[in-house]
Design an enzyme around this catalytic site. Structure first.
Site, mmCIF file in Angstrom:
data_model
loop_
_atom_site.group_PDB
_atom_site.id
_atom_site.type_symbol
_atom_site.label_atom_id
_atom_site.label_comp_id
_atom_site.label_asym_id
_atom_site.label_seq_id
_atom_site.Cartn_x
_atom_site.Cartn_y
_atom_site.Cartn_z
ATOM 1 N N ASP A 1 12.168 32.868 48.441
ATOM 2 C CA ASP A 1 10.868 32.222 48.258
ATOM 3 C C ASP A 1 10.874 31.314 47.028
ATOM 4 O OD1 ASP A 1 10.857 34.237 46.343
ATOM 5 O OD2 ASP A 1 8.904 35.053 46.903
ATOM 6 N N SER B 1 12.112 40.437 45.152
ATOM 7 C CA SER B 1 12.257 39.042 44.784
ATOM 8 C C SER B 1 13.494 38.837 43.904
ATOM 9 C CB SER B 1 10.987 38.537 44.099
ATOM 10 O OG SER B 1 11.020 37.149 43.919
ATOM 11 N N ASP C 1 15.082 36.857 48.284
ATOM 12 C CA ASP C 1 14.204 36.796 49.457
ATOM 13 C C ASP C 1 13.813 35.360 49.798
ATOM 14 O OD1 ASP C 1 12.515 36.686 47.163
ATOM 15 O OD2 ASP C 1 10.794 37.288 48.368
ATOM 16 N N ASP D 1 16.573 32.524 45.561
ATOM 17 C CA ASP D 1 16.635 33.918 45.126
ATOM 18 C C ASP D 1 16.798 34.838 46.338
ATOM 19 O OD1 ASP D 1 14.072 33.707 46.183
ATOM 20 O OD2 ASP D 1 13.129 34.916 44.629
#
Length: 577
Positions: free
Chosen positions: A308, A151, A306, A304
């Site tokens: 999400d 993340s 990834d 960010d």
């Protein structure tokens, strides 16, 4: 190496055996030769565990590090569990990865282990956002899925998010059951690394088109988008996966004036322009904000690695760009969705919204205003996804999220979804611009109507074994010495989620908290202020959240009221940290 205890030394010796490859043994030998006792201790004192976001840690050698063996062990354990849960079935999983260093090779490794176990793998052939993986699990009818990502953590980290067949990250009992299976693996020889190639099915951009088309159907005000199709939008993927989907989704939605922050457009696991690739951080948003100023943009977006989470910047009443925090962004989304649905007479089929226990109560106020039920879950979007699955078709999920910049509108996935949120934030900006208002002005409208909320998050980083012990001691000390007041304001209720009890301080009356156990303490003051203490499930941190509220009688008073509330927050925080 006499400084290592016997158990640690045995684990180190095991990793020096011929079970492990030459590169691993060589890297470990360097730590030994350099007498890196602290690093060796932190690398081996425990095995990586699933937290609120799955498996996450620093890349390197050892049982407490992300590497081919810890990832392989986790995958073998998950494979073993899947075979027990779905006997005599064709088991399918989806595997995706982000832009982090080693994510692609680890993704391939995960696919190989699944394939070696006779499991059919849908492996993305290029990096993709986490929400696309969640979507793909349900689209392909998979029983599970894995996303290789850490993340928004620093570049040294990587991780492993494990999903169930509903597209939601593992929750009880599957999370603990998988851990049991993983812990039952005591030797590398128990991990099947050699794949059966025909079990691996490559996934290309065909899934992107389906995801984008399904998202577009969720649009609430397409007429506002058409009227504001040249809305000036700046977008940064912060060197991550957002570049693969967000521009395409905004274009499909109808926006034709999207400018990319070129310095951050190329996926790069070293994240060269930022320290932390986290849109919560002002530094991470700086280049996007600067481009927004140069172009006089209507909206600045950044996701960010990834994709999400999403952060935004909007123009304030002085015409300069201001970052909104996660509570503010989420509250705007909740208000936009509920007010628009009411306007269109679509608040039917048992609608609901969801927030976490540390997310602003402003969202609860908005939901109550529209007579829409709201639910609270523990921190971690997997609990929101779990609730969505539990309620199923008996109710209609509209919108929800976390203060940590994670949101979801509609029920296409069971995880926070930055591309989806980007599209709705752009549509919301267009809708209010058509009415002559900026998002900043709408936020002040909310504060005038429901009260001005001020929130602050303080994160204390405590690394390694010593840090974990310090965090544990801090929580134990808080439980043993419950504060009677914070910042001079009396505490009237304590909620201990670890012990599932809410205590009325005046009467001593206790109520059961009907949520899974979690190491969280909340203190509610006589003013309705809330302070929460919570060790992170995915980072070596303990987090303290504070939320206060006061009436805003006029927009012209906002700046002064903000300062007063900020002072109050600091006084309260000083009594607990």
């Amino acid at each position: 190496m006499n400084s290592l205890d016997q158990e640690l030394q045995a684990k180190v010796n095991q990793w020096l055996s011929s079970e492990y490859d030459e590169a691993t043994r060589a890297a470990l030998q360097i730590l030994i030769d350099n007498n890196e006792v602290t690093e060796l201790t932190d690398s081996f004192y425990k095995d990586l565990e699933f937290g609120t976001g799955g498996l996450r840690g620093i890349m390197g050698v050892g049982s407490n590090r992300i590497n081919k063996y810890t990832i392989g062990k986790a995958t073998q354990g998950l494979a073993n569990y899947l075979k027990k849960q779905f006997p005599n079935q064709v088991i399918k999983v989806a595997v995706a990865y982000d832009s982090r260093n080693n994510s692609q090779s680890l993704g391939t490794l995960v696919a190989d282990v699944f394939a070696a176990n006779g499991i059919q793998v849908y492996l993305f052939n290029e990096l993709r956002p986490t929400p696309v993986l969640s979507f793909a699990i349900r689209h392909f009818g998979c029983q599970s899925g894995v996303m290789l990502t850490a993340s928004h953590n620093p570049k040294e980290y990587n991780g492993y998010k494990a999903y169930w067949n509903d597209g939601c990250q593992l929750t009880a009992p599957h999370d603990t059951n998988v851990i049991t299976e993983v812990n039952a693996i005591h030797s590398v020889s128990q991990i099947s690394f050699q794949p059966i190639p025909e079990n691996i099915i490559p996934v290309g951009d065909e899934i992107d088109k389906i995801y984008i088309n399904e998202n577009k159907k969720l649009s609430i005000h397409p007429e506002a988008v058409e009227a504001q199709k040249d809305l000036k939008i700046v977008f940064s993927p912060i060197h991550g996966t957002g570049i693969t989907i967000v521009p395409k989704l905004l274009e499909a939605w109808g926006f034709n004036n999207v400018s990319i922050v070129e310095e951050q457009a190329t996926p790069d696991g070293n994240f060269p322009t930022v320290i932390y690739p986290n849109p919560e951080e002002e530094d991470a948003m700086a280049l996007a904000k600067k481009k927004g100023e140069e172009l006089d943009a209507d909206l600045v977006l950044a996701t960010d690695p990834d994709a999400d989470r999403v952060g935004i910047a909007v123009k304030n009443d002085k015409g300069s760009f201001q970052l909104l925090n996660g509570n503010q962004i989420g509250s705007l989304l909740v208000y936009y969705v509920l007010s628009s649905k009411k306007e269109q007479n679509q608040l039917n089929n048992n609608p609901y919204v969801v927030k976490t226990i540390v997310t602003t109560n402003l969202q609860a106020e908005i939901a109550n205003h529209f007579n829409v039920p709201y639910y609270e879950t523990l921190t971690g979007f997997k609990y929101i996804g779990e609730l969505m699955t539990k309620l199923g078709d008996s109710a209609t999920y509209l919108v929800g999220g976390e203060e940590s910049y994670g949101y979801l509108v509609g029920s296409l996935v069971r995880d926070k979804d930055a591309p989806n949120a980007c599209a709705f934030l752009a549509e919301m900006t267009a809708y209010y611009k058509s009415k002559g208002k900026s998002l900043y002005e709408v936020l002040l409208d909310l504060y005038q109507e429901f009260g001005c909320y001020q929130e602050k998050l303080v994160s204390l980083t405590k690394k390694g074994k010593a840090g974990a012990e310090e965090i544990k001691a801090m929580m134990s000390n808080l439980r043993a010495n419950l504060p009677k007041s914070l910042g001079g304001i009396a505490v009237v209720e304590v909620r201990d989620y670890e012990n599932s009890v809410a205590i009325d301080i005046a009467t001593g009356t206790k109520k059961v908290i009907d949520l899974p156990k979690s190491d969280v303490l909340q203190f509610i003051t006589v003013d309705g202020d809330v302070i929460s203490a919570r060790p992170s499930g995915t980072e070596p941190k303990i987090k303290f959240y504070c939320s206060v509220k006061a009436p805003l009688t006029a927009k012209s008073h906002y700046e002064q009221l903000q300062k007063e509330l900020a002072t109050k927050v600091d006084r309260m925080m000083a009594d607990i940290i």
